[in-house]
Design a protein around this motif. Structure first.
Motif, mmCIF file in Angstrom:
data_model
loop_
_atom_site.group_PDB
_atom_site.id
_atom_site.type_symbol
_atom_site.label_atom_id
_atom_site.label_comp_id
_atom_site.label_asym_id
_atom_site.label_seq_id
_atom_site.Cartn_x
_atom_site.Cartn_y
_atom_site.Cartn_z
ATOM 1 N N TYR A 42 1.021 -1.241 0.109
ATOM 2 C CA TYR A 42 0.021 -0.085 -0.175
ATOM 3 C C TYR A 42 0.926 1.179 -0.136
ATOM 4 C CZ TYR A 42 -3.694 3.281 1.553
ATOM 5 O OH TYR A 42 -4.419 4.400 1.390
ATOM 6 N N ARG A 46 1.132 3.727 -3.307
ATOM 7 C CA ARG A 46 0.592 5.248 -2.917
ATOM 8 C C ARG A 46 1.566 6.349 -2.648
ATOM 9 N NH1 ARG A 46 -4.726 5.780 -2.981
ATOM 10 N NH2 ARG A 46 -4.367 7.491 -1.532
ATOM 11 N N ARG A 124 -2.875 1.174 -6.942
ATOM 12 C CA ARG A 124 -2.675 2.454 -7.902
ATOM 13 C C ARG A 124 -3.946 2.290 -8.516
ATOM 14 N NH1 ARG A 124 3.069 0.829 -9.619
ATOM 15 N NH2 ARG A 124 4.412 1.733 -7.987
ATOM 16 N N ASP A 126 -7.835 3.339 -9.517
ATOM 17 C CA ASP A 126 -9.232 3.535 -8.943
ATOM 18 C C ASP A 126 -9.317 3.928 -7.638
ATOM 19 O OD1 ASP A 126 -9.467 3.025 -11.629
ATOM 20 O OD2 ASP A 126 -10.779 1.122 -11.261
ATOM 21 N N THR A 128 -7.447 5.271 -5.536
ATOM 22 C CA THR A 128 -7.197 6.481 -4.890
ATOM 23 C C THR A 128 -8.490 7.220 -4.728
ATOM 24 O OG1 THR A 128 -5.228 6.629 -6.375
ATOM 25 C CG2 THR A 128 -6.064 8.695 -5.385
ATOM 26 N N ARG A 129 -9.302 7.222 -5.786
ATOM 27 C CA ARG A 129 -10.686 7.800 -5.732
ATOM 28 C C ARG A 129 -11.567 7.278 -4.342
ATOM 29 N NH1 ARG A 129 -12.704 10.977 -9.992
ATOM 30 N NH2 ARG A 129 -11.129 12.413 -10.444
ATOM 31 N N VAL A 131 -10.437 6.016 -1.719
ATOM 32 C CA VAL A 131 -9.573 6.196 -0.399
ATOM 33 C C VAL A 131 -10.102 7.772 -0.247
ATOM 34 C CG1 VAL A 131 -7.578 6.859 0.686
ATOM 35 C CG2 VAL A 131 -7.771 4.563 -0.542
ATOM 36 N N GLU A 132 -10.089 8.714 -1.088
ATOM 37 C CA GLU A 132 -10.439 9.857 -1.135
ATOM 38 C C GLU A 132 -11.965 9.956 -0.554
ATOM 39 O OE1 GLU A 132 -7.322 12.043 -4.191
ATOM 40 O OE2 GLU A 132 -9.592 11.947 -4.857
ATOM 41 N N SER A 141 -7.633 6.917 8.422
ATOM 42 C CA SER A 141 -7.013 6.346 7.462
ATOM 43 C C SER A 141 -7.145 4.731 7.901
ATOM 44 C CB SER A 141 -5.514 6.693 7.660
ATOM 45 O OG SER A 141 -5.628 7.769 7.354
#
Lengths: 229, 284
Positions: A42, A46, A124, A126, A128-129, A131-132, A141
């Motif tokens: 992870y 990231r 890496r 998708d 990211t979105r 997690v946001e 987190s």
């Protein structure tokens, strides 16, 4: 190999010991691979910056360096007078090399790169979105990691685990240097095959090699099944 | 009132904007692709950090670079809807909404309100684009946010679904009375939804961009209709026309009066929480 010989080999206490030892090593190494491999994958997938790049290279080293070289450097690091092994022995009374802990370290170090890579690739893109989105929805987190990241890359975690276990099971070089191949103490299945061949016990070597092949085939099938999902 | 005055240096230009988004109104951020509108939304959400500036909601300060105040995204009490990836694919719709909800009953209430309660057990992959975006709005509203941010949420949908969802968004505006910031490059969507329309071009607010583009768009449509022999009676805004009041305080374009919107089926029985008059803080 005739059935009678096969049965005798399977019942041999030395053979049984090496199988039990390997199972014990894997029982400790698998949770460690999960605990270190998933967060590391992870982070490497990231994270950015020099520290991450250095960490990435370090984790990859067992894949590119000869196992004997990796084992040698680990021996220097974890040995009784090593940078890490010295203080561990002196202050905590923990001795890593030429014992069970050395075999576990060998299994984890050799399997870790294969555990990390699939997770690194999965986090890496998708994810990211998601997690946001989780952060915006008020989640910490840790909660995001447990409830979003892990389920999202569960197939990659499983694939990485199968690859890592396969690699760790067949590991010889690092195990030889860290475990010492001491009969009745650190002779795992892979090392026992090596010992059997050199002492002319081909039945024993054949039986154990066949056993490892069966496990590897099962892991390959599981890997394919995971990817199909 | 959601307000921001930000500077963000980007690879090709510097985003520099000051906006105020009133409660109970839809503030549309529009502009050409790559102009900085989504970046501005991400700054509001706390997903990106400005190089300089202040962002806040009412008296609460979320980010003040000079004072060193920085409230993380998860503490800003906002709802966010992306164009894609707005629902977690491994959860059912009910679990997606419950993930953010303050209580399970409220999540269920929202699903019923948007007419998608029957899909509660479905995973996003089994839902249509419109259903997914309705679910995403439910999820965003489930934590009772103090502001709702939408980043081109309808752009991947077909025309009919887009129209239905626009109408539902207007109902959300009236029912929840929170600031809604809606990013779109669709001029018709901006015109239909925007109580305040802010155009961003090359990282800066460009008060005339929307009217210029609308002018071009209407001329194109007019030419198309003429070619098909259809007489266009007009009745809408004069192409290229300016607001009588000129640019507003936040250099935006404010809709003079709220128009009625068709109630979709999901809102059939939903009581209106507020009158349709502009909110008090709509002083832009």
């Amino acid at each position: 190999m005739i059935p009678a010989t096969l049965a005798a080999t399977a019942a041999d206490p030395d053979v049984l010991f090496s199988i039990q030892l390997t199972l014990r090593v894997m029982a400790v190494a698998i949770p460690l691979l999960f605990v270190f491999g998933v967060p590391l994958g992870y982070l490497l997938g990231r994270g950015r910056g020099r520290l991450v790049a250095v960490l990435d290279l370090t984790v990859s080293l067992p894949l590119v360096l000869p196992p004997m070289a990796v084992g040698f450097f680990l021996l220097l690091l974890l040995g009784r007078n090593g940078l890490l092994g010295g203080p561990l022995g002196k202050f905590a009374g923990i001795e890593i090399i030429f014992g069970f802990p050395g075999l576990v370290v060998a299994a984890v170090v050799s399997g870790l790169p294969l555990m990390v890579r699939p997770v690194q690739a999965a986090v890496r893109g998708d994810l990211t979105r998601f997690v946001e989105l989780s952060a915006v929805l008020g989640k910490s987190s840790t909660e995001t990691f447990v409830r979003v990241v892990l389920p999202h890359c569960r197939r990659s975690v499983a694939a990485g685990m199968f690859l890592a276990v396969g690699r760790a099971l067949g590991e010889v070089g690092v195990s030889l240097l860290l475990g010492g191949d001491i009969i009745g103490r650190t002779n795992t299945v892979s090392l026992e095959i090596y010992n059997a061949v050199f002492s002319g016990q081909y039945d024993r070597a054949g039986y154990l090699a066949g056993l490892l092949c069966l496990v590897s085939l099962a892991l390959t099938w599981l890997l394919k099944w995971t990817g199909r999902g | 009132m959601l307000h921001a005055r930000v500077v963000k240096r980007l690879p090709h230009f510097t985003l520099e904007a000051e906006i105020r988004c009133p409660a109970g109104a839809v503030t549309v951020l529009t502009g050409p692709s790559g102009s900085g509108k989504s970046t501005l939304l991400r700054l509001l959400a706390g997903l990106d950090d400005p190089d300089e500036g202040v962002i806040g909601l009412g008296d609460a300060v979320w980010r003040d670079t000079a004072a060193g105040v920085r409230l993380p995204a998860r503490r800003r009490d906002i709802g966010l809807v992306f164009q894609d990836y707005s629902l977690f694919p491994h959860m059912t719709l009910a679990r997606n909404v419950a993930y953010a909800a303050v209580d399970a009953g409220y999540a269920d209430e929202l699903l019923a309100l948007f007419g998608i309660r029957h899909l509660a057990g479905a995973k996003p992959a089994a839902m249509s684009g419109g259903e997914r975006q309705r679910g995403a709005i439910c999820q965003a509203l489930a934590r009772r946010p103090r502001a709702l941010l939408l980043d081109e949420p309808f752009s991947a949908l077909d025309a009919a679904t887009r129209l239905a969802l626009r109408a539902q968004l207007l109902e959300v505006r009236d029912r929840f009375g929170i600031p809604i910031v809606h990013v779109t490059h669709d001029l018709a969507e901006a015109a239909q939804l925007g109580d305040v329309i802010l155009s961003i071009n090359g990282g800066r607010l460009d008060p005339d961009w929307f009217d210029r583009q609308l002018d071009v768009h209407l001329r194109e449509q007019g030419a198309l209709l003429a070619r098909r022999g259809i007489d266009w009676a007009g009745g809408g805004p004069e192409p290229g026309g300016q607001d009588a009041d000129g640019p507003t305080a936040c250099r935006g374009r404010e809709r003079p009066a709220r128009r009625p919107s068709a109630l979709p089926a999901g809102f059939a029985g939903a009581p209106k929480a507020r009158a349709s008059s502009p909110p008090e803080d709509h002083a832009v």
